[in-house]
Structure formats: structure tokens, C-alpha cells
Write an enzyme that holds these catalytic residues in place. Structure first.
Site, mmCIF file in Angstrom:
data_model
loop_
_atom_site.group_PDB
_atom_site.id
_atom_site.type_symbol
_atom_site.label_atom_id
_atom_site.label_comp_id
_atom_site.label_asym_id
_atom_site.label_seq_id
_atom_site.Cartn_x
_atom_site.Cartn_y
_atom_site.Cartn_z
ATOM 1 C CD GLN A 1 42.385 -25.793 -24.576
ATOM 2 O OE1 GLN A 1 42.605 -24.590 -24.684
ATOM 3 N NE2 GLN A 1 43.296 -26.652 -24.163
ATOM 4 C CG HIS A 11 49.264 -24.853 -27.007
ATOM 5 N ND1 HIS A 11 50.355 -24.139 -27.441
ATOM 6 C CD2 HIS A 11 48.579 -25.203 -28.124
ATOM 7 C CE1 HIS A 11 50.327 -24.063 -28.762
ATOM 8 N NE2 HIS A 11 49.260 -24.699 -29.199
HETATM 9 P P1 NAP Z 1 44.951 -35.317 -24.214
HETATM 10 O O1 NAP Z 1 46.011 -36.277 -23.752
HETATM 11 O O2 NAP Z 1 44.306 -35.544 -25.526
HETATM 12 O O3 NAP Z 1 43.840 -35.331 -23.051
HETATM 13 C C1 NAP Z 1 42.658 -34.603 -23.125
HETATM 14 C C2 NAP Z 1 41.727 -35.022 -22.002
HETATM 15 O O4 NAP Z 1 40.510 -34.284 -22.095
HETATM 16 C C3 NAP Z 1 41.341 -36.493 -22.059
HETATM 17 O O5 NAP Z 1 41.153 -36.942 -20.747
HETATM 18 C C4 NAP Z 1 40.013 -36.401 -22.802
HETATM 19 O O6 NAP Z 1 39.190 -37.535 -22.631
HETATM 20 C C5 NAP Z 1 39.436 -35.213 -22.122
HETATM 21 N N1 NAP Z 1 38.280 -34.645 -22.792
HETATM 22 C C6 NAP Z 1 37.870 -34.790 -24.078
HETATM 23 N N2 NAP Z 1 36.751 -34.101 -24.274
HETATM 24 C C7 NAP Z 1 36.432 -33.510 -23.097
HETATM 25 C C8 NAP Z 1 35.368 -32.659 -22.671
HETATM 26 N N3 NAP Z 1 34.403 -32.260 -23.478
HETATM 27 N N4 NAP Z 1 35.374 -32.267 -21.367
HETATM 28 C C9 NAP Z 1 36.343 -32.646 -20.524
HETATM 29 N N5 NAP Z 1 37.360 -33.436 -20.881
HETATM 30 C C10 NAP Z 1 37.407 -33.854 -22.151
HETATM 31 O O7 NAP Z 1 45.464 -33.822 -24.194
HETATM 32 P P2 NAP Z 1 46.911 -33.282 -23.752
HETATM 33 O O8 NAP Z 1 47.925 -33.739 -24.749
HETATM 34 O O9 NAP Z 1 47.111 -33.547 -22.310
HETATM 35 O O10 NAP Z 1 46.710 -31.719 -24.004
HETATM 36 C C11 NAP Z 1 46.067 -30.867 -23.077
HETATM 37 C C12 NAP Z 1 46.654 -29.473 -23.206
HETATM 38 O O11 NAP Z 1 48.024 -29.515 -22.838
HETATM 39 C C13 NAP Z 1 46.612 -28.912 -24.624
HETATM 40 O O12 NAP Z 1 46.380 -27.533 -24.540
HETATM 41 C C14 NAP Z 1 48.014 -29.175 -25.131
HETATM 42 O O13 NAP Z 1 48.401 -28.281 -26.157
HETATM 43 C C15 NAP Z 1 48.802 -28.938 -23.872
HETATM 44 N N6 NAP Z 1 50.148 -29.547 -23.830
HETATM 45 C C16 NAP Z 1 50.309 -30.873 -24.116
HETATM 46 C C17 NAP Z 1 51.573 -31.445 -24.028
HETATM 47 C C18 NAP Z 1 51.785 -32.909 -24.292
HETATM 48 O O14 NAP Z 1 52.925 -33.332 -24.331
HETATM 49 N N7 NAP Z 1 50.764 -33.752 -24.444
HETATM 50 C C19 NAP Z 1 52.679 -30.660 -23.645
HETATM 51 C C20 NAP Z 1 52.483 -29.303 -23.315
HETATM 52 C C21 NAP Z 1 51.200 -28.772 -23.419
HETATM 53 P P3 NAP Z 1 39.140 -38.632 -23.833
HETATM 54 O O15 NAP Z 1 40.516 -39.207 -23.903
HETATM 55 O O16 NAP Z 1 38.117 -39.611 -23.369
HETATM 56 O O17 NAP Z 1 38.746 -37.898 -25.075
#
Ligand code: NAP
Ligand code: MG
Length: 329
Positions: A85, A107
Site C-alpha cells: 500500500q 485495515h
Molecule cells: P488480496 O485478496 O490479496 O487482494 C489484493 C488485490 O490487489 C489483488 O487483486 C491484487 O492482484 C491487487 N494488486 C496487487 N498489486 C497491486 C498493485 N500494485 N496495484 C493494484 N492492485 C494490486 O487482498 P485483501 O485480502 O482483499 O486485502 C485488502 C485489504 O483489505 C487489506 O488492507 C486487508 O488488511 C483488508 N482486509 C482484508 C480482509 C480479508 O478477509 N481478506 C478483511 C478485512 C480487511 P494480484 O492478485 O494479481 O496480486
């Protein structure tokens, strides 16, 4: 504690505003699709060549590169992985922010530990669904929602909290209920929960139990069933009705044994260790360790992952799960 529901939130605050969702993973796809279905003007921001571009376009969303999306948007929601981020902020967002914009997170890590230092003339808010993104989407489609927590770090507009509530309504959160927190509380309790209990404590407890039985000469397959496999059945009961409900469902022998002997396992030493862990989170010690680990390309992280994959419990588990046709690969 005050709970906020649909009637406390006004979607009109988001009307006429463009919302950029950066990232299309677990949370990103759910926020983007739910907001669009709530009638909002959504654009998904991704990095060039990301395979998720096609996925988002197929779902009927407009996709732009991160910097274009950030430039076009009034509200920017950061849903790329936490470790990248601050780089995405520096490269794609910072120079495209205008006074009055809203920067949102799910988060608090990067704001709380100063990895992103936003300008003073924007709102900085958090809307965090308390569930994985796929459930956020599924519940919304079913006309329901999952509970959200919201927080305000910076309130330049004087309307930051109402905007957070409106956003939460757009993804279905106010259907279930919203609780207000702070970036500090969310970040520190989230890190503590995953380290001490959910992802650290539970896994080590499982491994220690398994290794104790195997070390005493019992069959690894039997040890796996007793210490790992049955965990799900117990956790499901706790999730549905609390600790008492679980104890009600197990045998009296298990109930007495659990109540009487559990504190001998998680005793004074473990509670002291938890306090130390919390202190390291509060002082930024853990954050510094994790940030440096990422800067160094994850040498310890990768070694820990490798060690786990090669451990006996993982090998035994892979074999046994092959016997259970109902467990998805
Ligand atoms: P995630 O599933 O890993 O997804 C991240 C996304 O960002 C994917 O589409 C990824 O693509 C993309 N990405 C990677 N590098 C990038 C870049 N340079 N520019 C733009 N997009 C890019 O993440 P997540 O779990 O949804 O988490 C996102 C946020 O939500 C975090 O802050 C996390 O702490 C928060 N959160 C998550 C949860 C949960 O249950 N997962 C719950 C509450 C809060 P690729 O897959 O191709 O890398
Ligand atoms: Mg993820």
C-alpha cells in the site's frame, strides 16, 4: 456501545462522487460490485498487466490503471495487499490527491504506523467488514450484510464519519450493524488477535498437541484427527453459540477435562507472553520487524513457510484429507 444501521446512513453523500477501488482481490471485488449494485459510480484501479483486470471487466466494471483511477476519483479505497500500500500510495495516489478527497482503508496498519502520511486537507477513514470479501459479496446478494467497523483518522470535510457510514451502507454493512472504532484500536487488536489467538496461538497449539502425541509413540494419523481435524467441529459450535454451547454439546468428560485442564496449558507463562506480544504491537516493534522483513524480500517469512510445508503434520494431513471426498481441494 452504539450500533449504526441503514437508517443512520445516507447514500446521497456518495451520489455524484466517483469511487475508485484499488485492488480486486478478496475485499476489492466485493466492495466494487456491492457499491455498483447500490447505484454508485465505481472504477476499479489495478496495475498494468494484472490478471484481475479481465476478471473485473467481465463482471461489468470499469477498470483503469491505479494512477488514472486515483486521479478521476473523489473517494479512493485502498484494497491492495497491506505490504504494498505505501508503494502504491507514493507512486500512484499521492500526486493525484486533491483537497476534499477521501482516502479509505479496510485495515489501519499503514496509517497507524506512518507508512502512509496523507495530506491534511483530505478525509482519511476506515470501513472494515468483519469477514472475508467473498462473504461480503454473498451476503449482499442475499439482501443481507456482514457487520462493519468504521473509523475516522482525519476529518477535513467535517463529514468523514457520515461518509464512512454511507460507504458501509453501499457495501451492505449497515444492514447487519456498524461499530465505530479508531485506527489505533483496529490495528492493534487485529494484529494481536491474529498473532496470539487466530493464526499464531491456535496453530502452535495444534502442532504442539500433535507433536506431543507422535513423540510419545502414537500413530501420526490418529494424532492428526484428535488435534487438528476435530478443531473445526469445536470451532463451529463456539461460533454458533459461544463457549458454553460448545461445552453443552461435548461429553461431560470432555467438558470437565477442558474446563479443569485448559488453564494448565494456557497458564501464567502464556498470558505473560500475550502481554509482551501486545506491548510489541503497541510500541511499533512488530510493525518495524514486518516492514524490514518485506524490505529484505522476506528471508525469514519464506523460511518459516518452507519449514511448515515440510513438517510432519502437513504431510500427514495432505494424505488424510485425500480420504475425505467432501473436503474441497
Ligand atoms: P488480496 O485478496 O490479496 O487482494 C489484493 C488485490 O490487489 C489483488 O487483486 C491484487 O492482484 C491487487 N494488486 C496487487 N498489486 C497491486 C498493485 N500494485 N496495484 C493494484 N492492485 C494490486 O487482498 P485483501 O485480502 O482483499 O486485502 C485488502 C485489504 O483489505 C487489506 O488492507 C486487508 O488488511 C483488508 N482486509 C482484508 C480482509 C480479508 O478477509 N481478506 C478483511 C478485512 C480487511 P494480484 O492478485 O494479481 O496480486
Ligand atoms: Mg488476501
Amino acid at each position: 456501545m452504539k450500533l449504526y444501521y441503514d437508517s443512520d446512513a445516507d447514500l446521497n453523500l456518495l451520489k455524484g462522487k466517483k469511487i475508485a477501488i484499488l485492488g480486486y482481490g478478496s475485499q476489492g471485488h466485493a466492495h466494487a460490485l456491492n457499491l455498483k449494485d447500490s447505484g454508485m459510480d465505481v472504477v476499479v484501479g489495478l496495475n498494468a498487466g494484472n490478471p484481475d483486470i479481465e476478471k473485473a471487466e467481465k463482471a461489468g466494471l470499469t477498470v483503469q490503471l491505479n494512477d488514472e483511477a486515483a486521479k478521476a476519483a473523489d473517494i479512493i479505497m485502498m484494497l491492495v495487499p497491506d505490504q504494498i500500500q505505501s508503494a502504491v500510495y507514493e507512486n500512484d495516489i499521492k500526486s493525484n490527491l486533491q483537497a476534499g478527497n477521501v482516502l479509505a482503508f479496510a485495515h489501519g496498519f499503514n496509517i497507524h504506523y506512518n507508512q502512509i502520511v496523507p495530506p491534511k486537507d483530505i478525509d482519511v477513514i476506515m470501513i472494515a467488514p468483519k469477514s472475508p470479501g467473498h462473504l461480503v459479496r454473498r451476503q449482499y446478494e442475499a439482501g443481507q450484510g456482514v457487520p462493519n467497523i468504521i473509523a475516522v483518522y482525519q476529518d477535513a470535510s467535517g463529514k468523514a464519519k457520515d461518509i464512512a457510514l454511507a460507504y458501509s451502507k453501499g457495501i451492505g454493512g449497515t444492514r447487519a450493524g456498524v461499530i465505530e472504532t479508531t485506527f489505533k484500536e483496529e490495528t492493534e487488536t487485529d494484529l494481536f488477535g491474529e498473532q496470539a489467538v487466530l493464526c499464531g496461538g491456535v496453530t502452535e497449539l495444534i502442532r504442539a498437541g500433535f507433536e506431543t502425541l507422535v513423540g510419545a509413540g502414537y500413530q501420526p494419523e490418529i494424532a492428526y484427527f484428535e488435534c487438528l481435524h476435530e478443531m473445526k467441529l469445536i470451532v463451529d459450535l463456539i461460533y454458533e453459540g459461544g463457549l458454553s454451547r460448545m461445552y453443552y454439546s461435548v461429553s461431560d468428560t470432555a467438558e470437565y477435562g477442558g474446563l479443569a485442564k485448559g488453564p494448565k496449558i494456557i497458564g501464567k507463562e502464556s498470558r505473560e507472553a500475550m502481554k509482551k506480544l501486545l506491548e510489541d504491537i503497541q510500541t511499533g516493534e512488530f510493525a518495524t520487524e514486518w516492514i524490514l522483513e518485506n524490505k529484505a524480500n522476506g528471508p525469514k517469512f519464506n523460511a518459516l513457510r518452507r519449514l511448515l510445508q515440510n513438517s510432519q503434520i502437513e504431510q500427514v494431513g495432505a494424505k488424510l484429507r485425500g480420504m475425505m471426498s467432501w473436503i474441497k481441494k
